[in-house]
Design an enzyme around this catalytic site. Sequence first.
Site, PDB file in Angstrom:
ATOM      1  N   GLY A   1       0.824  -1.210   0.000  1.00  0.00           N
ATOM      2  CA  GLY A   1       0.000   0.000   0.000  1.00  0.00           C
ATOM      3  C   GLY A   1       0.857   1.258   0.000  1.00  0.00           C
ATOM      4  O   GLY A   1       2.085   1.190  -0.074  1.00  0.00           O
TER       5      GLY A   1
ATOM      6  N   TYR B   1     -14.468   1.659   9.758  1.00  0.00           N
ATOM      7  CA  TYR B   1     -13.040   1.989   9.895  1.00  0.00           C
ATOM      8  C   TYR B   1     -12.769   2.522  11.303  1.00  0.00           C
ATOM      9  O   TYR B   1     -11.891   2.032  12.012  1.00  0.00           O
ATOM     10  CB  TYR B   1     -12.685   3.043   8.852  1.00  0.00           C
ATOM     11  CG  TYR B   1     -11.226   3.423   8.764  1.00  0.00           C
ATOM     12  CD1 TYR B   1     -10.253   2.487   8.426  1.00  0.00           C
ATOM     13  CD2 TYR B   1     -10.820   4.740   8.969  1.00  0.00           C
ATOM     14  CE1 TYR B   1      -8.913   2.858   8.299  1.00  0.00           C
ATOM     15  CE2 TYR B   1      -9.482   5.112   8.843  1.00  0.00           C
ATOM     16  CZ  TYR B   1      -8.533   4.167   8.515  1.00  0.00           C
ATOM     17  OH  TYR B   1      -7.220   4.537   8.394  1.00  0.00           O
TER      18      TYR B   1
END
Length: 328
Positions: free
Chosen positions: A11, A146
């Site tokens: 990422g 999240y």
Amino acid sequence: MKKILITGAAGFLGSHLCDRFINEGYYVIGMDNLITGDLKNIEHLFKLKNFEFYNHDVSKFVHVSGSLDYILHFASPASPIDYLKIPIQTLKVGAMGTHNLLGLAKAKNARILIASTSEIYGDPLVHPQTEEYYGNVNTIGPRGVYDEAKRFMESITMAYNRFHGLETRIVRIFNTYGPRMRLNDGRVIPAFIGQALRGEDLTIFGDGSQTRSFCYVDDQVEGIYRLLLSDYDLPVNIGNPYEITIKDFAEEIVKLTGTDQKIIYKPLPKDDPMQRQPNISKAKELLGWEPKIMREEGMRKTYKYFKSLPEEELYKKEHKDFKEYNRS
Ligand code: UDP
């Protein structure tokens, strides 16, 4: 040679952390299941003897052979658009993934640093946000998957610290940007730059009076590096306190790209925080850290990166089977 496991290695932040620890002379194991990560971000490391890559989903049992000195847990979708596409996986990587990695850290007697976020402050009622603020979070809103996963992540990390005596570190990361962000992840910087490069209007959500404070990736990595090696185990904000409204930021992008893009307004997404700015006194005092790269320089580097991408990247649509990931 010290050995470190970095999850989310393919990422944006994970790949920059791999680079940093390789440069510091570590043996780096990168782990990623590539839902949102991209091997292109780390392909330059594959030829190195002190780097290896495991394609693995950390929400399932994590096995690493041999010893480990450090773990950095950076695997997670990290943009509001991703949470909507992969909400269950977002919860699992923050909750079960963190549990697995804490178990691994305990088994290996390794120090673990987990990537928390300014999102744990929600739409904050205190400004700027200090680490002592508990937040204003909607558990069932679109960002809840999240925010709550990251809040749980902090709790279970402190439980392992207090109950098992594990060496833990918690970084609360504020908006960070730079090369290797995903062009189509929906976050404001790649969104605006992509729009400028395609000759489209820049889309401001809401009236643009909401603020963010953007930290360049090299500064962020330096803060994380120092925190890992420090002896402080409570959460530390790492971000750039220089705050700007999204409207002023859109105007900066028009100037930076030298385009004459029009700015248009779209509805504000639900639970989009109105103000966000880190108080970084702790990082300054404990780590001797503060950001060095101002927005003008950081944005120039970031724009150069996006401009250098092959043109088809600009028009690429995501085509992963997100349903499959949510089910597994
Ligand atoms: N935003 C915007 N236009 C876009 C994408 C985002 O105005 O095309 C706004 C978004 O509503 C938010 C801010 O920019 O207020 C930062 O959004 P981002 O998704 O980058 O991060 P976060 O909201 O998680 O801080």
